[in-house]
Design an enzyme around this catalytic site. Sequence first.
Site, PDB file in Angstrom:
ATOM      1  N   ASP A   8      42.245  42.761  33.229  1.00 22.93           N
ATOM      2  CA  ASP A   8      42.800  41.413  33.217  1.00 22.93           C
ATOM      3  C   ASP A   8      41.955  40.582  32.265  1.00 22.93           C
ATOM      4  O   ASP A   8      40.867  40.983  31.867  1.00 22.93           O
ATOM      5  CB  ASP A   8      42.757  40.805  34.632  1.00 22.93           C
ATOM      6  CG  ASP A   8      43.368  39.407  34.653  1.00 22.93           C
ATOM      7  OD1 ASP A   8      44.343  39.177  33.897  1.00 22.93           O
ATOM      8  OD2 ASP A   8      42.872  38.535  35.384  1.00 22.93           O
ATOM      9  N   SER A   9      42.470  39.399  31.945  1.00 21.71           N
ATOM     10  CA  SER A   9      41.679  38.492  31.124  1.00 21.71           C
ATOM     11  C   SER A   9      40.483  37.962  31.921  1.00 21.71           C
ATOM     12  O   SER A   9      39.504  37.514  31.336  1.00 21.71           O
ATOM     13  CB  SER A   9      42.563  37.337  30.669  1.00 21.71           C
ATOM     14  OG  SER A   9      43.217  36.774  31.783  1.00 21.71           O
ATOM     15  N   CYS A  71      47.109  41.696  34.055  1.00 20.77           N
ATOM     16  CA  CYS A  71      47.378  40.375  33.465  1.00 20.77           C
ATOM     17  C   CYS A  71      48.865  40.231  33.122  1.00 20.77           C
ATOM     18  O   CYS A  71      49.420  41.034  32.365  1.00 20.77           O
ATOM     19  CB  CYS A  71      46.541  40.239  32.198  1.00 20.77           C
ATOM     20  SG  CYS A  71      46.750  38.676  31.365  1.00 20.77           S
ATOM     21  N   GLU A 147      40.301  28.877  39.430  1.00 18.49           N
ATOM     22  CA  GLU A 147      38.946  29.263  39.015  1.00 18.49           C
ATOM     23  C   GLU A 147      37.910  28.296  39.587  1.00 18.49           C
ATOM     24  O   GLU A 147      36.763  28.656  39.819  1.00 18.49           O
ATOM     25  CB  GLU A 147      38.856  29.303  37.486  1.00 18.49           C
ATOM     26  CG  GLU A 147      39.844  30.280  36.885  1.00 18.49           C
ATOM     27  CD  GLU A 147      39.203  31.486  36.231  1.00 18.49           C
ATOM     28  OE1 GLU A 147      38.115  31.329  35.690  1.00 18.49           O
ATOM     29  OE2 GLU A 147      39.821  32.577  36.270  1.00 18.49           O
ATOM     30  N   CYS A 179      51.678  35.388  37.567  1.00 18.20           N
ATOM     31  CA  CYS A 179      50.338  35.226  36.996  1.00 18.20           C
ATOM     32  C   CYS A 179      49.337  35.732  38.029  1.00 18.20           C
ATOM     33  O   CYS A 179      49.548  35.545  39.237  1.00 18.20           O
ATOM     34  CB  CYS A 179      50.081  33.750  36.678  1.00 18.20           C
ATOM     35  SG  CYS A 179      48.401  33.410  36.142  1.00 18.20           S
ATOM     36  N   HIS A 181      46.602  34.703  39.030  1.00 13.82           N
ATOM     37  CA  HIS A 181      45.931  33.724  39.885  1.00 13.82           C
ATOM     38  C   HIS A 181      46.831  33.154  40.982  1.00 13.82           C
ATOM     39  O   HIS A 181      46.335  32.635  41.980  1.00 13.82           O
ATOM     40  CB  HIS A 181      45.422  32.555  39.044  1.00 13.82           C
ATOM     41  CG  HIS A 181      44.255  32.905  38.163  1.00 13.82           C
ATOM     42  ND1 HIS A 181      44.322  33.870  37.189  1.00 13.82           N
ATOM     43  CD2 HIS A 181      43.001  32.404  38.122  1.00 13.82           C
ATOM     44  CE1 HIS A 181      43.157  33.946  36.577  1.00 13.82           C
ATOM     45  NE2 HIS A 181      42.336  33.070  37.116  1.00 13.82           N
TER      46      HIS A 181
HETATM   47  N1  DGL Z   1      45.594  36.723  33.729  1.00 13.24           N
HETATM   48  C1  DGL Z   1      46.465  35.704  33.199  1.00 13.24           C
HETATM   49  C2  DGL Z   1      47.904  36.029  33.626  1.00 13.24           C
HETATM   50  O1  DGL Z   1      48.146  36.709  34.601  1.00 13.24           O
HETATM   51  C3  DGL Z   1      46.050  34.324  33.648  1.00 13.24           C
HETATM   52  C4  DGL Z   1      44.742  33.859  33.065  1.00 13.24           C
HETATM   53  C5  DGL Z   1      44.784  33.695  31.563  1.00 13.24           C
HETATM   54  O2  DGL Z   1      45.484  32.787  31.055  1.00 13.24           O
HETATM   55  O3  DGL Z   1      44.130  34.480  30.891  1.00 13.24           O
HETATM   56  O4  DGL Z   1      48.827  35.591  32.980  1.00 13.24           O
END
Ligand code: DGL
Length: 259
Positions: A8-9, A71, A147, A179, A181
């Site tokens: 993931d990011s 992600c 976050e 997403c 999060h």
């Molecule tokens: N992991 C990203 C997503 O699921 C969210 C966080 C980001 O913008 O990097 O889209």
Amino acid sequence: MKQIGVFDSGVGGLTVVRALKRRVPHESILFLGDTARLPYGTKSGATVTRYTQRNVDFLAQQGVKAIVIACNTASALALDRISPPVPLWGVVEPGAERAATLAKRSVGVLGTESTVLSQAYQRAILRRRPELEVVAQACPLFVPLVEEGWLDDPVTRQVAQRYVRPLVEHGVDTVVLGCTHYPLLKPVLRELFGDDVELVDSAEVAAEAVADSLPAVPDVEDEPRASDRFVVTDATERFERLAHRILEGNWGTLEHIDL
Ligand code: DGL
């Protein structure tokens, strides 16, 4: 037994790790959080694809048997553009599949700006059920709020109200939390959408899809199970705090790498 690579990011992808741990508890995970390059959700397809290819290559070099792109942004923008060296899953197709199964008439999609602009969810849902209506809403403030750890905070509630209102007014009956999060905001979103709206948790349905397909993935059965690893491109106290919360203390030490 080889590991499953998950990337993931950032820290949000641990919602997918958490879901995988419930579905396939005997599997070992190598998690990569590209925290140095977060957020992906405001970046272009070309950039996200470059990052995604690099992350996938890193995980493959570590010898994983399969990779999950946790992600949503990377799944939406890059999955079709990279060459995976091992079996690879994203989160968009499983999420779209579940939404198309549950929806009566109208689906709402919540995601980052880049995910919404890519139309990946919209296309994947309409490919399955062209008669449905799909309304997408970008929620750029959700990632920083999560976050910050403000999962159940009046500010988060107010922001969520603004994002959710157009979908409620539209009368959506199913909503994709598109997403990493957003599953952490489920209690607030449930309250705002009400009990009659189906919430599709993309982390949960992706973990289900992986669990169903894993038996077909080649593995080395006689190797002992490795322990889980958590690797990030920028190690921060914030990551550790949230990781602890998402995985309820069930994780090891954090390793820092340069990619
Ligand atoms: N992991 C990203 C997503 O699921 C969210 C966080 C980001 O913008 O990097 O889209």
